[in-house]
Design a protein around this motif. Structure first.
Motif, mmCIF file in Angstrom:
data_model
loop_
_atom_site.group_PDB
_atom_site.id
_atom_site.type_symbol
_atom_site.label_atom_id
_atom_site.label_comp_id
_atom_site.label_asym_id
_atom_site.label_seq_id
_atom_site.Cartn_x
_atom_site.Cartn_y
_atom_site.Cartn_z
ATOM 1 N N LEU A 2 -10.486 11.959 129.552
ATOM 2 C CA LEU A 2 -11.078 10.818 130.231
ATOM 3 C C LEU A 2 -10.623 10.809 131.681
ATOM 4 C CD1 LEU A 2 -12.667 8.111 130.012
ATOM 5 C CD2 LEU A 2 -10.475 7.050 129.444
ATOM 6 N N ASP A 3 -11.552 11.060 132.577
ATOM 7 C CA ASP A 3 -11.273 10.990 134.015
ATOM 8 C C ASP A 3 -10.033 11.807 134.403
ATOM 9 O OD1 ASP A 3 -11.986 10.188 136.569
ATOM 10 O OD2 ASP A 3 -10.798 8.349 136.473
ATOM 11 N N GLY A 4 -9.937 13.030 133.861
ATOM 12 C CA GLY A 4 -8.830 13.918 134.207
ATOM 13 C C GLY A 4 -7.568 13.702 133.396
ATOM 14 N N ILE A 5 -7.625 12.835 132.410
ATOM 15 C CA ILE A 5 -6.456 12.545 131.580
ATOM 16 C C ILE A 5 -6.788 12.895 130.135
ATOM 17 C CG2 ILE A 5 -4.914 10.754 130.722
ATOM 18 C CD1 ILE A 5 -5.385 9.258 133.325
ATOM 19 N N THR A 6 -5.898 13.650 129.511
ATOM 20 C CA THR A 6 -6.079 14.006 128.109
ATOM 21 C C THR A 6 -5.369 12.970 127.246
ATOM 22 O OG1 THR A 6 -6.049 16.337 128.731
ATOM 23 C CG2 THR A 6 -5.755 15.823 126.387
ATOM 24 N N ILE A 7 -6.141 12.291 126.406
ATOM 25 C CA ILE A 7 -5.594 11.288 125.504
ATOM 26 C C ILE A 7 -5.793 11.800 124.083
ATOM 27 C CG2 ILE A 7 -5.742 8.905 124.694
ATOM 28 C CD1 ILE A 7 -6.955 8.251 127.475
ATOM 29 N N GLU A 8 -4.688 11.941 123.346
ATOM 30 C CA GLU A 8 -4.753 12.433 121.969
ATOM 31 C C GLU A 8 -4.343 11.321 121.019
ATOM 32 O OE1 GLU A 8 -3.173 16.439 121.138
ATOM 33 O OE2 GLU A 8 -2.521 16.360 123.231
ATOM 34 N N ILE A 25 -0.460 10.892 125.999
ATOM 35 C CA ILE A 25 -1.087 11.103 127.303
ATOM 36 C C ILE A 25 -0.382 12.306 127.910
ATOM 37 C CG2 ILE A 25 -1.656 10.107 129.538
ATOM 38 C CD1 ILE A 25 -1.441 7.344 128.146
ATOM 39 N N ARG A 26 -0.978 13.469 127.667
ATOM 40 C CA ARG A 26 -0.334 14.740 127.955
ATOM 41 C C ARG A 26 0.106 14.868 129.421
ATOM 42 N NH1 ARG A 26 0.840 18.458 124.763
ATOM 43 N NH2 ARG A 26 -0.576 17.687 123.186
ATOM 44 N N GLU A 27 -0.767 14.539 130.357
ATOM 45 C CA GLU A 27 -0.437 14.718 131.774
ATOM 46 C C GLU A 27 0.736 13.849 132.218
ATOM 47 O OE1 GLU A 27 -4.508 16.110 131.076
ATOM 48 O OE2 GLU A 27 -3.482 14.271 130.550
ATOM 49 N N ALA A 28 0.937 12.717 131.551
ATOM 50 C CA ALA A 28 2.049 11.830 131.892
ATOM 51 C C ALA A 28 3.304 12.142 131.091
ATOM 52 C CB ALA A 28 1.637 10.378 131.673
ATOM 53 N N GLY A 29 3.167 12.954 130.026
ATOM 54 C CA GLY A 29 4.313 13.273 129.186
ATOM 55 C C GLY A 29 4.766 12.100 128.329
ATOM 56 N N VAL A 30 3.841 11.183 128.034
ATOM 57 C CA VAL A 30 4.173 9.961 127.304
ATOM 58 C C VAL A 30 3.460 9.945 125.955
ATOM 59 C CG1 VAL A 30 3.990 7.437 127.317
ATOM 60 C CG2 VAL A 30 4.531 8.663 129.423
#
Length: 93
Positions: A2-8, A25-30
């Protein structure tokens, strides 16, 4: 994605509630793991051993990139703490 963010999203289940999920939220490491590692609520009858959460799904979601874990009722902490908790659960089963 979503808008450059991978949400699993991963279903974890577990004794606290069989519908617990984790959100990474892979890109944030959270990774938000809700109450999936908590015991069943005290007000529910404890007539049988609760089903454990899907710790392998949680481990896969954490992977090597997660740095922070947020649980449902505690302050954010290092993903290493959750990895240690997963290892302890593996040793019990």
């Amino acid at each position: 994605y979503l808008d450059g963010i991978t949400i699993e999203l991963r279903h974890l289940g577990g004794g606290h509630a069989d519908d617990c999920i984790a959100i990474g939220i892979r890109e944030a490491g959270v990774v938000f793991i809700s109450d999936s590692l908590d015991p069943p609520p005290h007000y529910l009858p404890q007539t049988e051993q609760p089903a454990p959460p899907d710790i392998e799904a949680l481990a896969a979601l954490l992977g090597d990139t997660a740095t922070t874990v947020i649980e449902g009722h505690s302050a954010p902490h290092s993903a290493q703490i959750t990895h240690q908790h997963i290892d302890a659960l593996r040793d019990r089963h």
